[in-house]
Structures are given as C-alpha cells and as structure tokens.
Design a protein around this motif. Structure first.
Motif, PDB file in Angstrom:
ATOM      1  N   PHE A  87       0.864  -1.176   0.000  1.00  0.00           N
ATOM      2  CA  PHE A  87       0.000   0.000   0.000  1.00  0.00           C
ATOM      3  C   PHE A  87       0.902   1.226   0.000  1.00  0.00           C
ATOM      4  CE2 PHE A  87      -2.895   3.099   1.991  1.00  0.00           C
ATOM      5  CZ  PHE A  87      -3.989   2.938   1.164  1.00  0.00           C
ATOM      6  N   ARG A  88       1.223   1.710  -1.186  1.00  0.00           N
ATOM      7  CA  ARG A  88       2.259   2.739  -1.327  1.00  0.00           C
ATOM      8  C   ARG A  88       1.707   4.114  -1.686  1.00  0.00           C
ATOM      9  NH1 ARG A  88       4.596  -1.754  -4.220  1.00  0.00           N
ATOM     10  NH2 ARG A  88       6.194  -2.790  -2.944  1.00  0.00           N
ATOM     11  N   VAL A  89       0.417   4.297  -1.641  1.00  0.00           N
ATOM     12  CA  VAL A  89      -0.142   5.605  -1.988  1.00  0.00           C
ATOM     13  C   VAL A  89      -0.210   6.491  -0.745  1.00  0.00           C
ATOM     14  CG1 VAL A  89      -1.483   4.787  -3.954  1.00  0.00           C
ATOM     15  CG2 VAL A  89      -2.490   4.701  -1.664  1.00  0.00           C
ATOM     16  N   ASN A  90      -0.296   7.802  -0.982  1.00  0.00           N
ATOM     17  CA  ASN A  90      -0.433   8.758   0.111  1.00  0.00           C
ATOM     18  C   ASN A  90      -1.367   9.881  -0.335  1.00  0.00           C
ATOM     19  OD1 ASN A  90       1.213  10.703  -1.367  1.00  0.00           O
ATOM     20  ND2 ASN A  90       2.966   9.437  -0.787  1.00  0.00           N
ATOM     21  N   ARG A  91      -1.486  10.892   0.488  1.00  0.00           N
ATOM     22  CA  ARG A  91      -2.442  11.968   0.198  1.00  0.00           C
ATOM     23  C   ARG A  91      -2.108  12.738  -1.069  1.00  0.00           C
ATOM     24  NH1 ARG A  91      -4.866  15.110   5.379  1.00  0.00           N
ATOM     25  NH2 ARG A  91      -5.527  13.321   6.606  1.00  0.00           N
ATOM     26  N   THR A  92      -0.842  12.719  -1.476  1.00  0.00           N
ATOM     27  CA  THR A  92      -0.438  13.468  -2.670  1.00  0.00           C
ATOM     28  C   THR A  92      -0.514  12.625  -3.938  1.00  0.00           C
ATOM     29  OG1 THR A  92       1.912  12.922  -2.372  1.00  0.00           O
ATOM     30  CG2 THR A  92       1.081  14.918  -1.277  1.00  0.00           C
TER      31      THR A  92
END
Length: 205
Positions: A87-92
């Motif tokens: 899970f490598r996504v973030n807010r940006t």
C-alpha cells in the motif's frame, strides 16, 4: 451499490494470486449505470466505519482465542509473517492511483475476513459477538468494494484490477488458524487507519 465481479471467486486461494488488469473505454464498463448518486459519500462512511471499529474487532478476536494469544500478542500476532498487499499511496498520490490501491486492499481484506470468519465458526461457534462483528465487517467491506467498483468504472473506465489474495488457512492446525487470523487483523488495524487518512481527502465533497 453496484456489482462486485471477480472478488468472491478466489476467496480461498492458497497463495497470492493476481488477476489481469484491463483498461477499457466507452460504455463497456459493467455496473456503470448501477452507481448510486451518493456513492462517494457512502464510500467515505464505509471507510470511516471500518477504521472506527477495527481495533475493537482485533481486541475481541484476541479475547476469544484465549491463551497464549492474550499474553503474547506482540510475538504471536506479528503481521510480518503474513502476506499483505503493498500500500504505497499517500495523500499526494493521484486520485486514480489511490482508488486502484484501495480496491486491491479491500478485495484482499474481504477474502481474508471470509477465511477468518469460517475458522471462527468452526473454532468458536458460541462466540456470538465476535462472529457478528466479523460478519458486519465483511458486509461493510463488500459494500465498499462494490462502491469502489462503481467509482473506478464511472470515473476511469476501469472494470478489472490486479488483485492478490493471501494464503488460505484451510487444513492448518487450530493454533495456526488462530495465529493467521490474529496476524491479519493486527495488520488490518494498521492499514485501515492509513487507508482512511489517504482516501477520505480524495472523497471530500
């Protein structure tokens, strides 16, 4: 909610398996017309609910497994020993990337919850509160997958996503079944908090 294709079919896979990703354009997206008008708000509420109840589910699970899980939680429930999708996504991250990552995560969790529920029905058939929590969490996760399917289809014309499923506990010893459930639920507590922080801003009105 919309349709939930290709999720339940691989519920009991014994090793991580990936489906084929396919991008389509035009009206070929199944379930496109089935999205409710409030699908985005409903998705927000489902993620928030899962995040708010995850720790209580884990604590109740521990209580029902008895010793040594209650006293040796850190050792026995270390999630490093189980497969979990990256899970490598973030807010940006781009919204499309976030939505795809969320779909992968919750499809995996839905299958894992199915395995855990099946094991607990066998090992703790009188643990009504735990079984009810597991069933309710699974129901919410399925609804979330259905809504993510609609959003991916409607906004990005994506109707199939690579999804990996963890190892089934079927055929394992009682201890190993309890331990695998403990490891997955502990990781779930960690990841759902991260998922809520990442996803909710992308679903703001």
């Amino acid at each position: 909610t919309g349709v939930m294709p290709f999720v339940a079919l691989l519920l009991l896979q014994r090793r991580p398996v990936a489906g084929r990703a396919l991008l389509v354009t035009g009206p070929g997206c199944p379930g496109h017309s089935l999205c409710r008008s409030n699908v985005q708000e409903q998705t927000r509420r489902q993620v928030a609910l899962l995040n708010a109840t995850a720790q209580d589910l884990f604590s109740l699970y521990l209580k029902c497994q008895g010793e040594p899980f209650s006293s040796e939680t850190d050792k026995l429930c270390n999630p490093g020993g189980v497969f979990f999708p990256a899970f490598r996504v973030n807010r940006t991250s781009e919204r499309k990337e976030v939505m795809v990552a969320m779909y992968k995560l919750f499809a995996f969790l839905n299958a894992s919850l199915g395995n855990i529920t099946r094991d607990q029905e066998e090992l703790n058939p009188t643990a009504k509160e735990l079984l009810d929590r597991l069933h309710n969490t699974t129901k919410t996760t399925r609804g979330l997958i259905s809504n993510l399917t609609c959003l991916l289809c409607k906004n990005y014309n994506i109707f199939q996503v690579d999804v990996s499923y963890g190892e089934s506990s079927k055929g394992k010893s009682t201890f190993k079944k309890k331990q695998q459930g403990c490891q997955v639920l502990r990781k779930y507590v960690q990841v759902i908090a991260q998922a809520a922080r990442v996803l909710l801003p992308h679903l703001s009105p």
